[in-house]
Design an enzyme around this catalytic site. Structure first.
Site, PDB file in Angstrom:
ATOM      1  N   GLN A  36      36.642  32.892  -0.510  1.00  0.00           N
ATOM      2  CA  GLN A  36      35.495  32.187  -1.087  1.00  0.00           C
ATOM      3  C   GLN A  36      34.241  32.468  -0.257  1.00  0.00           C
ATOM      4  O   GLN A  36      34.225  32.251   0.953  1.00  0.00           O
ATOM      5  CB  GLN A  36      35.816  30.676  -1.100  1.00  0.00           C
ATOM      6  CG  GLN A  36      34.902  29.856  -1.953  1.00  0.00           C
ATOM      7  CD  GLN A  36      35.064  30.122  -3.457  1.00  0.00           C
ATOM      8  OE1 GLN A  36      36.153  30.345  -3.947  1.00  0.00           O
ATOM      9  NE2 GLN A  36      33.950  30.114  -4.165  1.00  0.00           N
ATOM     10  N   LYS A  52      40.265  26.116  -8.614  1.00  0.00           N
ATOM     11  CA  LYS A  52      41.005  27.366  -8.825  1.00  0.00           C
ATOM     12  C   LYS A  52      42.494  27.149  -8.576  1.00  0.00           C
ATOM     13  O   LYS A  52      43.339  27.562  -9.372  1.00  0.00           O
ATOM     14  CB  LYS A  52      40.471  28.457  -7.877  1.00  0.00           C
ATOM     15  CG  LYS A  52      39.094  28.951  -8.271  1.00  0.00           C
ATOM     16  CD  LYS A  52      38.482  29.875  -7.238  1.00  0.00           C
ATOM     17  CE  LYS A  52      37.071  30.279  -7.663  1.00  0.00           C
ATOM     18  NZ  LYS A  52      36.355  31.099  -6.688  1.00  0.00           N
ATOM     19  N   ASP A  64      38.707  39.052  -7.703  1.00  0.00           N
ATOM     20  CA  ASP A  64      37.281  38.781  -7.904  1.00  0.00           C
ATOM     21  C   ASP A  64      36.548  40.032  -8.410  1.00  0.00           C
ATOM     22  O   ASP A  64      35.416  39.945  -8.875  1.00  0.00           O
ATOM     23  CB  ASP A  64      36.626  38.348  -6.577  1.00  0.00           C
ATOM     24  CG  ASP A  64      36.567  36.831  -6.421  1.00  0.00           C
ATOM     25  OD1 ASP A  64      36.642  36.129  -7.448  1.00  0.00           O
ATOM     26  OD2 ASP A  64      36.441  36.367  -5.278  1.00  0.00           O
TER      27      ASP A  64
END
Ligand code: NAP
Length: 317
Positions: A119, A75, A142
């Site tokens: 995460q 990412k 997200d």
């Protein structure tokens, strides 16, 4: 009307193989499509940077789980490649909830950061749900915050969840229409199966959707009815040829590490679909790796640009 990925097939994303007299199977390459997507992201990031707003993404990583490290590195590297500012916050597995929340709070208030994600999963002593709720909904790239999930369910999304959006983009840009098609989604997680099934069933996408889970009865028969079958279970090579209608499109979301003493690292990656057995029956299929994964990252960066616009009151680019 849900906001939809740009339409139009792009040849680079497909490879066609004739697998029998009737079925020409396409391999839907997320890697190729994400690369062409990156060019658009680069242009948009450069235009914003020219206006004095360099898009910024912060990724919080707790602990040193190898799979997590791979995802985070990917990412951060992709963000940098498209010209974004990226911050990788590595915290020890022993970090306290209070310290983790302080990091989120700081990033929420940082003007040069437009997207924040933590995460998952977190070590068991930490409350992931609280962290998800603490991230500023305007920076929630997200699309996990309940406020953004609510908007998504109402068909008024600001952000689109990355993996479902990546799947829809992959289908659209490969010229595969979902309207009126029976789409069977295996898995109902909040990250993949549920938001994907919500999006597919909404006006604009107009698919007919069946969602299956570990309590579903007659799963093989349900899967066999799918024009488009999405496997998001986290079960290595779960989908076998007999579960797939000839000519169906198969999207394999799974990323599983399977022990393999012949592999250099001692494991190999595989999806939730038994690719060798299933692919010849399909009209199109995504590989693992190189299918949905790269598209997920591209969508994360697209969301970071959405975050810039939301935070600066700019019109959609
Ligand atoms: P998850 O949270 O573990 O959810 C798995 C889902 O599959 C659950 O709904 C579960 O049902 C269902 N399931 C499990 N075993 C089943 C069975 N035997 N029959 C029917 N349903 C079954 O997983 P996830 O986060 O959605 O991830 C799924 C896979 O996608 C994983 O391999 C993950 O690594 C991968 N993934 C890939 C990407 C990407 O970008 N490529 C992104 C996210 C996830 P219940 O609800 O009844 O338990």
């Amino acid at each position: 009307m849900p906001h939809r990925p740009a339409a139009g097939p792009r040849g680079a994303a497909r490879r066609t193989l004739r697998t029998g007299p009737d079925i020409a199977m396409k391999i839907l390459s997320g890697t190729a499509l994400a690369a062409s997507f990156e060019d658009d992201l680069k242009r948009e990031a450069a235009a914003l940077t020219g206006q004095g707003i360099r898009p910024g993404l912060a990724v919080i990583q707790v602990g040193e789980e190898p799979a997590t490290q791979v995802y985070v590195r990917s990412k951060v590297k992709t963000a940098e490649r498209v010209g974004m500012h990226s911050v990788d916050h590595k915290l020890p597995a022993t970090v306290t909830q209070a310290d983790l929340e302080a990091v989120v709070d700081r990033l929420n208030r940082a003007p040069h950061i437009n997207g924040v994600l933590c995460q998952m999963p977190l070590p068991p002593h930490l409350d992931g749900g609280r962290i998800t709720r603490l991230i500023d909904p305007l920076k929630d790239v997200d699309c996990f915050h309940p406020y953004n999930v609510g908007l998504l369910a109402l068909g008024e999304p600001r952000f689109l969840p990355c993996t479902p959006a990546g799947i829809l983009e992959l289908l659209t840009r490969s010229g595969i229409a979902v309207r009126g098609k029976h789409t069977v989604v295996l898995g109902r997680s909040n990250i993949v199966g549920r938001p994907l099934s919500i999006l597919l069933s909404q006006k604009g996408w107009d698919a007919t959707v069946t969602v299956c889970h570990s309590r579903s009865e007659g799963l093989v028969e349900l899967a066999r009815q799918a024009d488009i079958l999405v496997a998001a279970l986290g079960k290595p090579e779960f989908v076998r040829a007999e579960m797939v209608k000839p000519g169906a499109v198969v999207i394999d979301v799974g990323v599983n590490r399977v022990a393999d003493p012949t592999a250099r690292r001692g494991y190999r990656l595989c999806g939730d679909v038994h690719f060798a057995g299933v692919a010849p029956r399909t009209s199109a299929i995504t590989p693992v790796p190189g299918g949905v994964g790269p598209m997920t990252i591209a969508m994360l960066l697209r969301n970071t640009l959405v975050g810039v616009r939301l935070q600066h009151g700019l019109a959609e680019g």
